[in-house]
Design an enzyme around this catalytic site. Sequence first.
Site, short mmCIF file in Angstrom:
data_model
loop_
_atom_site.label_atom_id
_atom_site.label_comp_id
_atom_site.label_asym_id
_atom_site.label_seq_id
_atom_site.Cartn_x
_atom_site.Cartn_y
_atom_site.Cartn_z
N GLU A 1 -1.70 2.22 3.06
CA GLU A 1 -0.30 2.53 2.69
C GLU A 1 -0.01 1.11 1.90
O GLU A 1 1.16 0.60 1.86
CB GLU A 1 0.90 2.31 3.98
CG GLU A 1 0.24 3.46 5.00
CD GLU A 1 0.87 4.87 4.11
OE1 GLU A 1 1.52 4.76 3.13
OE2 GLU A 1 0.47 5.84 4.48
C1 LIG Z 1 -8.73 4.74 7.94
C2 LIG Z 1 -8.21 4.78 6.52
C3 LIG Z 1 -7.23 5.78 6.42
C4 LIG Z 1 -6.66 6.15 5.17
N1 LIG Z 1 -5.80 6.95 5.18
C5 LIG Z 1 -5.45 7.68 3.89
C6 LIG Z 1 -4.57 8.67 3.73
O1 LIG Z 1 -4.12 9.46 4.76
N2 LIG Z 1 -4.38 9.13 2.48
C7 LIG Z 1 -4.75 8.45 1.34
O2 LIG Z 1 -4.50 8.95 0.31
N3 LIG Z 1 -5.45 7.18 1.54
C8 LIG Z 1 -5.59 6.80 2.68
N4 LIG Z 1 -6.39 5.49 3.00
C9 LIG Z 1 -6.79 5.06 1.68
C10 LIG Z 1 -5.95 3.56 1.40
O3 LIG Z 1 -4.50 3.70 1.28
C11 LIG Z 1 -6.73 2.68 0.41
O4 LIG Z 1 -7.94 2.37 0.89
C12 LIG Z 1 -5.83 1.69 0.14
O5 LIG Z 1 -4.61 1.96 -0.57
C13 LIG Z 1 -6.71 0.58 -0.74
O6 LIG Z 1 -7.15 1.25 -1.94
P1 LIG Z 1 -8.87 0.84 -2.09
O7 LIG Z 1 -9.52 1.19 -1.07
O8 LIG Z 1 -9.18 1.81 -3.35
O9 LIG Z 1 -8.75 -0.61 -2.69
P2 LIG Z 1 -8.43 -0.93 -4.26
O10 LIG Z 1 -7.39 -0.62 -4.55
O11 LIG Z 1 -10.03 -0.94 -4.74
O12 LIG Z 1 -8.30 -2.71 -3.78
C14 LIG Z 1 -9.33 -3.49 -3.43
C15 LIG Z 1 -8.65 -5.02 -3.24
O13 LIG Z 1 -8.09 -5.58 -4.59
C16 LIG Z 1 -6.79 -5.57 -4.40
N5 LIG Z 1 -6.16 -5.43 -5.99
C17 LIG Z 1 -6.28 -4.14 -6.28
N6 LIG Z 1 -5.37 -3.99 -7.48
C18 LIG Z 1 -4.80 -5.06 -7.55
C19 LIG Z 1 -4.10 -5.85 -8.56
N7 LIG Z 1 -3.26 -5.20 -9.59
N8 LIG Z 1 -3.50 -7.14 -8.20
C20 LIG Z 1 -3.91 -7.83 -7.11
N9 LIG Z 1 -4.84 -7.30 -6.40
C21 LIG Z 1 -5.12 -6.07 -6.41
C22 LIG Z 1 -6.42 -4.94 -3.12
O14 LIG Z 1 -5.17 -5.65 -2.71
C23 LIG Z 1 -7.58 -5.01 -2.36
O15 LIG Z 1 -7.43 -6.34 -1.55
C24 LIG Z 1 -6.99 5.34 3.99
C25 LIG Z 1 -7.91 4.40 4.37
C26 LIG Z 1 -8.49 4.07 5.43
C27 LIG Z 1 -9.63 3.13 5.49
#
Ligand SMILES: Cc1cc2nc3c(=O)[nH]c(=O)nc-3n(C[C@H](O)[C@H](O)[C@H](O)COP(=O)(O)OP(=O)(O)OC[C@H]3O[C@@H](n4cnc5c(N)ncnc54)[C@H](O)[C@@H]3O)c2cc1C
Length: 606
Positions: free
Chosen positions: A444
């Site tokens: 989220e």
């Molecule tokens: C158990 C679990 C349940 C989940 N459930 C759902 C679900 O039901 N539906 C769904 O759609 N998703 C779901 N997710 C996905 C989750 O919402 C994402 O993993 C999360 O939003 C982060 O995205 P990412 O993993 O791609 O990380 P990334 O976007 O790759 O981010 C990696 C890091 O970089 C930082 N970062 C990224 N962009 C920037 C920026 N512009 N400036 C500064 N820092 C930045 C982030 O804060 C983070 O620390 C789930 C994930 C898990 C692990």
Amino acid sequence: MPVYKAPLRDMKFQLNEVFDYPGHYKRLKSGENATPDIVEAILTECARFSEEILSPLFQSGDEEGCTLKDGKVSTPKGFKEAYDLHTMGGWQGLSAPEEFGGQGLPASMGLLKQEMMGTANWSFSMYPGLSIGAMNTIYLHGNEDQKQTYLPPLTEGHWSGTMCLTEPQCGTDLGQVKTKAEPQPDGSYRITGTKIFISSGDHDLTENIVHIVLARIPGAPAGTRGISLFIVPKFLPDEKGGAGERNGVTCGSLEKKMGIKASSTCVMNFDNASGFLIGPENEGLNCMFTFMNTARIGTAVQGVGPAELSYQWALAYAKERRSMRALSGKKEPDQIADALIHHADVRRMLLTQKAIAEGGRGMLYYATRLADYMVDAHTAGDEKKVAKYDDKLGFLTPILKGFLTEMGNEAANLGMQVFGGHGYIREHGMEQIVRDARIATLYEGTTGIQALDLLGRKVLLTTQGGAVRDFTLKIANFARKNLTDKRTRPFAMELLKLCAQWNLLTVRIMLVARKDRDIVSSAAHDFLMYSGYVTMAYIWARQAATAADKLENGGDESAAFYNAKIATAEFYYKRLLPRAQAHATSMLSPTKNLMQLDADDMAFTG
Ligand SMILES: Cc1cc2nc3c(=O)[nH]c(=O)nc-3n(C[C@H](O)[C@H](O)[C@H](O)COP(=O)(O)OP(=O)(O)OC[C@H]3O[C@@H](n4cnc5c(N)ncnc54)[C@H](O)[C@@H]3O)c2cc1C
């Protein structure tokens, strides 16, 4: 392993005495049925369900986890029975509109339910929780036909919902979404693509699963402006509104993860699945934002829940486990050693947990009143009021989600620490609380993204500091009224200083940002945490002021309860709030110390 006990005394103190929910409900259209008797009955029954049905599945659900066999996901033993009881109890539709089968109670009642059920068993609460998001999205953006088709079974709980945003290449940056939605002559779309990490993507709890999916229509603009939102049911609704023909959406695999193991987290494959546009074309992300805000407040509960649960179990342990003697002399001379609770350092850990759990609860109860007003305004068709409360709530949402989930992790870790080495051993459940809580700062919107949303969007871009000015005005008004009473004066004085400082920090960042854009990102985390500590200070001052008043004039609780409130507020102000000053210093530190190192010079290996 101990069981969860719903903290009803604290909940009622905050609801009735601090935030005057009975008066609040009287003022709400949706509050007509939320009479004190009904609220009391719902709290009692929800506490019972959480303690007796969900809490016993906390550890077994973790040990067994979900399984995928022959394309079908099964939840751990006992989950289906518990979910059926949840459905029979009408819990899914507690705050849903009556026209679709809900009970039409205020949104805040849904949060109270989420707090108790989620604290008892977060994995379980994910299933109904995701459905609420899907229901809200369809209610706000669906056409009449979609509402009539999907809302009744979702509200009853016979169908459940998901949100399908994340893809392998993107979670935060949803402008990169690749899933395709090809228009069909009959007005539907063919959805093709892969979504990962989808909570409740598949399971055996409901007859049907309604996926809310972000996808791109061919020819749509690149980036976030070309994304649309679709309903993609697992089974296409038949003519009678039941679960009909199987749609082309399947669970490819289950993610193996650190915690919340009883919640299914799925890789979902969409293979020419039939989908139905919801909301306007290319405005999927805007529509999804309604979904995200409700979901984010729901996730903020996952900060308070682990703090509460871990505190309850750590407190019980600290009263039983004995180790050495208190430095100020024997406290239990008849025993071989004094209980852990007599050591100041153990009290530091316990009181930190208590301050986070009860302070966080207050932050949630404060904010959800705004959600109630917003829903009421929406029902009355008063868009101006909706926007007003949406702005107020929008400012608090990243603070609640970002700060409370970070603090929830700290509290969960402290609970494990109170148990010493035993905290690391599975049987006590303390390490599970840590593992389960950890996800809350990630999904989220990560804490970093909440921080950017708060400072970049809500404070600097859209209000030029106005959001902080408005909120601090409210805090300052409260503080001024409490300057004369000697018990509340120290809190009020401190709050007034913080209000001035919060505004000053905002202006200083705004000025630096004109020349150095990186400051918004480099200051964001500290700004978020600072905002969280000050907001929690306001809430603790309100609790202390109420307690002081009730001590003098009488209230529903005992003197010991009210004195404990004032003592915890003092602890918070003296031992946790000072951290805000470290964040204040750090947030204004030049971006150079973060950006000067070349990416290639970050490590020298080999
Ligand atoms: C158990 C679990 C349940 C989940 N459930 C759902 C679900 O039901 N539906 C769904 O759609 N998703 C779901 N997710 C996905 C989750 O919402 C994402 O993993 C999360 O939003 C982060 O995205 P990412 O993993 O791609 O990380 P990334 O976007 O790759 O981010 C990696 C890091 O970089 C930082 N970062 C990224 N962009 C920037 C920026 N512009 N400036 C500064 N820092 C930045 C982030 O804060 C983070 O620390 C789930 C994930 C898990 C692990």
